[in-house]
Design an enzyme around this catalytic site. Structure first.
Site, PDB file in Angstrom:
ATOM      1  N   ASN A 203       0.903  -1.259   0.026  1.00 34.47           N
ATOM      2  CA  ASN A 203      -0.036   0.069  -0.011  1.00 34.47           C
ATOM      3  C   ASN A 203       0.921   1.229  -0.046  1.00 34.47           C
ATOM      4  O   ASN A 203       0.213   2.358   0.299  1.00 34.47           O
ATOM      5  CB  ASN A 203      -0.920   0.024   0.993  1.00 34.47           C
ATOM      6  CG  ASN A 203      -1.820  -1.174   1.282  1.00 34.47           C
ATOM      7  OD1 ASN A 203      -1.606  -2.075   2.276  1.00 34.47           O
ATOM      8  ND2 ASN A 203      -2.643  -1.621   0.228  1.00 34.47           N
TER       9      ASN A 203
ATOM     10  N   VAL B 171       1.948   6.932   0.274  1.00 34.61           N
ATOM     11  CA  VAL B 171       1.003   6.029   0.988  1.00 34.61           C
ATOM     12  C   VAL B 171      -0.428   6.163   0.500  1.00 34.61           C
ATOM     13  O   VAL B 171      -0.992   7.192   0.271  1.00 34.61           O
ATOM     14  CB  VAL B 171       0.729   6.703   2.494  1.00 34.61           C
ATOM     15  CG1 VAL B 171       0.028   5.465   3.307  1.00 34.61           C
ATOM     16  CG2 VAL B 171       2.185   6.220   3.153  1.00 34.61           C
ATOM     17  N   CYS B 172      -0.811   4.809   0.105  1.00 34.31           N
ATOM     18  CA  CYS B 172      -2.460   4.766  -0.393  1.00 34.31           C
ATOM     19  C   CYS B 172      -3.127   4.033   0.539  1.00 34.31           C
ATOM     20  O   CYS B 172      -3.117   2.687   0.555  1.00 34.31           O
ATOM     21  CB  CYS B 172      -2.115   4.109  -1.628  1.00 34.31           C
ATOM     22  SG  CYS B 172      -3.712   3.811  -2.551  1.00 34.31           S
ATOM     23  N   ILE B 173      -4.015   4.729   1.347  1.00 31.46           N
ATOM     24  CA  ILE B 173      -4.963   4.104   2.329  1.00 31.46           C
ATOM     25  C   ILE B 173      -6.137   5.010   2.003  1.00 31.46           C
ATOM     26  O   ILE B 173      -6.297   6.316   1.685  1.00 31.46           O
ATOM     27  CB  ILE B 173      -4.703   4.228   3.778  1.00 31.46           C
ATOM     28  CG1 ILE B 173      -4.031   5.663   4.251  1.00 31.46           C
ATOM     29  CG2 ILE B 173      -3.667   3.077   3.972  1.00 31.46           C
ATOM     30  CD1 ILE B 173      -3.882   5.340   5.776  1.00 31.46           C
TER      31      ILE B 173
END
Length: 170
Positions: A85, A92-94
């Site tokens: 992620n 950051v990919c959330i």
């Protein structure tokens, strides 16, 4: 109007910074990259106990938009990171960092995306949770997700190397 929004964002961020310095939260530390800019924070995340990242110290920069908290900040690891992620460039990919509203790709519910109730603390705690349990369903780093799914030993080896490297940087 934009100046008013910016000053409200600035006041909110100053308050969150003051709250975090008065009441530190286990698992991370945060402060300003430059004392003259409350919109850019340096965060150090301590690898969560009993995870592959345990014992590591991972630095990230959190950049807030002028209309915070109506829009989410961006978070980018400046320490090397191997995680499904986290994009190869450290972003950051959330879900909670995605703009509010419906997901144009249909992967996330609007309720999983950014809402103005999030704080620096809730964002960083979500990132710590992400480190503990990667989501390989919609990965930002395809290679890391592939290792996570198909070659867990290789994934563990890469993360252990990053943890050691982060300890040597102290």
């Amino acid at each position: 109007m934009a100046a008013a929004t910016s000053s409200q964002a600035s006041l909110l961020l100053q308050k969150q910074l003051k709250d975090l310095s008065k009441n530190p939260v286990d698992g991370f530390s945060a402060g300003l990259v430059d004392d003259s800019n409350v919109f850019e924070w340096q965060v150090t995340i301590i690898g969560p106990p009993e995870t592959l990242y345990d014992g590591g110290y991972f630095n990230a920069v959190m950049t807030f938009p002028q209309n915070y908290p109506n829009s989410p900040p961006s978070v980018r690891f400046t320490s090397e990171m191997w995680h499904p992620n986290v994009y190869p460039d450290g972003r950051v990919c959330i879900s909670i960092l995605h703009p509010p509203g419906d997901d144009p790709n249909g992967y996330e519910l609007a309720s999983e995306r950014w809402t103005p109730v999030h704080t620096v603390e809730s964002i960083v705690l979500s990132i710590i949770s992400m480190l503990s349990s990667p989501n390989d369903e919609s990965p930002a780093n395809i290679e890391a997700a592939k290792d996570w799914r198909e070659n867990r030993d290789e994934f563990k080896k890469k993360v252990r190397r990053l943890v050691r490297k982060s300890q040597e940087m102290l």
